[in-house]
Design an enzyme around this catalytic site. Structure first.
Site, PDB file in Angstrom:
ATOM      1  N   ASN A 184      -1.334  -4.713   1.201  1.00 35.99           N
ATOM      2  CA  ASN A 184      -2.006  -3.455   0.926  1.00 35.99           C
ATOM      3  C   ASN A 184      -1.102  -2.268   1.281  1.00 35.99           C
ATOM      4  O   ASN A 184      -0.485  -1.673   0.394  1.00 35.99           O
ATOM      5  CB  ASN A 184      -3.328  -3.385   1.678  1.00 35.99           C
ATOM      6  N   ASP A 185      -1.007  -1.951   2.570  1.00 35.50           N
ATOM      7  CA  ASP A 185      -0.271  -0.749   2.985  1.00 35.50           C
ATOM      8  C   ASP A 185       1.177  -0.730   2.484  1.00 35.50           C
ATOM      9  O   ASP A 185       1.714   0.339   2.194  1.00 35.50           O
ATOM     10  CB  ASP A 185      -0.267  -0.640   4.515  1.00 35.50           C
ATOM     11  N   VAL A 186       1.790  -1.910   2.363  1.00 37.99           N
ATOM     12  CA  VAL A 186       3.208  -1.946   1.986  1.00 37.99           C
ATOM     13  C   VAL A 186       3.421  -1.610   0.510  1.00 37.99           C
ATOM     14  O   VAL A 186       4.551  -1.530   0.048  1.00 37.99           O
ATOM     15  CB  VAL A 186       3.846  -3.318   2.287  1.00 37.99           C
TER      16      VAL A 186
END
Lengths: 464, 102
Positions: A393-395
């Site tokens: 997700n965040d990456v």
């Protein structure tokens, strides 16, 4: 055995350990490297037996205890699933730490066995080395236990913070230094016990404020600590093999921590001082308005992929949780049969420890030359037809490149949004670990697949 | 004037840090997990200290107050040595290259 000969043999085993790490520069030489490591260990243990030269009843007990530990270790090594590797490594670190504490205690109680003087009259340098070895060992032990509990899910992965935390830690560290100085002048065993007790407490306190997704940094850091503890004991025992190994492991862990911090664009202290999400939530919460999201099913995803000529897969921790690596591999096999080019893109901090995703993909028989690091593959997203994000997700969040207000601004991210279309397998729209919305969800070319990663992957394979 | 043996050990230590630094930077990122498990295994060479401690008791008294800690440390280090090397071996055996096109 003469002291000089044994010193040379310890040096040989130290060199073999260097070669063991050197072997890991490529998968082809890595197995040979591991063999060097095993030989080095056998030499070190044999030399120790020969130089102590005491083959009385105690020797039998040593072999028995060695066998007990060996059986437990082998059993664990064969049974552990690859997804549980972070827990395993954290658990193993705690053992090294505790072993260092025990050796230091033993040397303190009976220094004459190690040629360090007599109880109450230990050589000053040895006492300092002993105290450092014991303190770092104790910190490694309790810190790794907490990391283990968090990874295993027994303890909540959320950061636990309280007021005055950093002040308390700083005071305790100063206390350790003061205790060590007093210990040197008084040689009091009570001070030695207090020193160890406080070190256990520090290990506990420095890991509890660190959250789940920062675990790659924590594990690397504890890896480093276990090395420094071993080196401290190595100085006490005047043993070259232990000093070399301690230095190797210490610097290895430090480098891994550095790589992990860089992968998140955060400073080491920022991670250690804890609580991502707990402190940085200012910018995430304001734009909560509903934005349209396109969602699809396995059929749509299969259609998109069938018409693609190249697909890039972006795995993340969610893939490990769902144990989806084998299902993923089957999907990729089907794609390849249709002459679609498939590669994998791994972000440095994907998963819960350095290299976590690579091991899982290797377990699922994915050839390692189809798996690429961020820098190697990031330019290829623009030319790829489909990006398949599974459990990450965040990456992938483009906000890291566009919004200076965002807590993850400046973090290197995979340029997933440049793909013609993006398939995002996720359970819900909930934000990731950093606590911020992922802009990628709302892009024109993104198709959300709300489902369990493993189940969705299997369904897509059926539809292909 | 003679040089203290401690300085020699310190030299070994400092040089090993540098060796470690360059060797570890050359490790390919895909093998970072095996790197951690193998460093874990080799740091258990602390077992040499545990063995010395365990054998410090006399013939009549195998388990003295100091040797007991040695024996405990032997178990812990042995778990790590066997577990660490074997799990590394298991992981490395999984890394395979792409088969040539059939």
């Amino acid at each position: 055995m003469s002291a000089n000969l044994s010193a040379i043999l310890y040096l040989v085993s130290g060199v073999l350990f260097i070669l063991a790490l050197r072997g890991l520069s490529s998968p082809e030489t890595s197995r040979q490297g591991n063999l060097f490591g095993i030989i080095g260990m056998v030499i070190a243990v044999t030399v120790t037996f020969l130089s102590v030269g005491n083959f009385s009843s105690g020797f039998i007990y040593v072999l028995i205890f060695l066998a007990i530990g060996g059986c437990i270790g082998s059993f664990i090594a064969y049974r552990i699933p690859m997804t549980a590797m972070p827990e395993l490594v954290a658990g193993f670190h705690s053992l090294v730490g505790l072993a260092a504490v025990f050796v230091a205690i033993s040397a303190f109680i009976n220094p004459s066995a190690f040629n360090l003087g007599t109880p109450g009259n230990i050589k000053l340098a040895s006492l300092i080395e002993m105290a450092i070895g014991a303190a770092v060992g104790a910190i490694t032990f309790s810190g790794s236990v907490i990391a283990f509990l968090k990874l295993q899910g027994i303890m909540s992965g959320a950061p636990i913070t309280f007021k005055g935390q950093h002040l308390l830690n700083a005071l305790l560290l100063i206390l350790i230094v003061i205790l060590t100085i007093y210990l040197c002048s008084t040689q009091s065993s009570n001070l030695f016990w207090i020193l160890i007790a406080i070190s256990f407490l520090i290990g506990f306190l420095i890991i509890i404020p660190i959250g789940g997704a920062d675990m790659p940094v924590v594990i690397s850091m504890l890896n480093s600590y276990s090395g420094w503890a071993a080196a401290g004991i190595g100085f006490t025992l005047e043993n070259t093999a232990l000093i070399i190994t301690g230095a190797l492991v210490g610097s290895s862990g430090a480098i891994l921590s550095y790589i992990m911090c860089k992968g998140m664009n955060r400073s080491f202290f920022n991670v250690i001082l804890g609580g991502f999400g707990a402190t940085d939530q200012t910018s995430g919460s304001q734009n909560k308005e509903q934005r349209p999201v396109k969602s699809g099913n396995a059929d749509d995803a299969a259609f998109l992929m069938k018409n693609a000529s190249s697909v890039i897969i972006v795995p993340g921790y969610g893939m490990a949780v769902a144990q989806a690596q084998h299902a993923l591999r089957e999907m990729v096999d089907t794609l390849k049969k249709n002459d679609i080019k498939v590669s994998y893109a791994i972000h440095p901090v994907a998963g819960r420890m350095p290299g976590h995703m690579n091991v899982l993909l290797a377990e699922a028989n994915v050839p390692y030359d189809e798996v690429f690091e961020l820098e190697e593959i990031n330019n290829d997203f623009a030319n790829a037809d489909v990006a398949f994000v599974i459990g990450a997700n965040d990456v992938t969040n483009p906000v890291a490149k566009t919004d200076p207000q965002s807590p993850i601004y400046g973090m290197p991210v995979l340029d997933v949004e440049k793909c013609k279309s993006v398939l995002f397998v996720k359970r819900s729209l909930s934000p990731g670990y950093a606590g911020i919305d992922n802009d990628l969800f709302y892009k024109e070319n993104t198709l959300m697949l709300f489902a369990d990663a493993k189940k969705m992957t299997e369904d897509i394979t059926k539809n292909l | 004037m003679e040089i203290d043996p401690f300085i020699f050990r310190l030299s070994i230590f400092i040089l090993s840090i540098f060796v470690g630094y360059y060797v570890v930077w050359s490790v390919t990122p895909s093998l970072h997990t095996p790197l951690m498990s193998v460093t874990n295994a080799i740091s258990s060479v602390i077992i040499v200290g545990a063995i010395i401690a365990a054998l410090s008791g006399s013939d009549g008294e195998v388990f003295s107050s100091s040797s007991i800690y040695g024996f405990l440390a032997i178990i812990l280090a042995a778990v790590n040595i066997f577990g660490g090397f074997l799990v590394t071996q298991r992981m490395l055996a999984m890394y395979k290259k792409k088969k040539k096109d059939k």
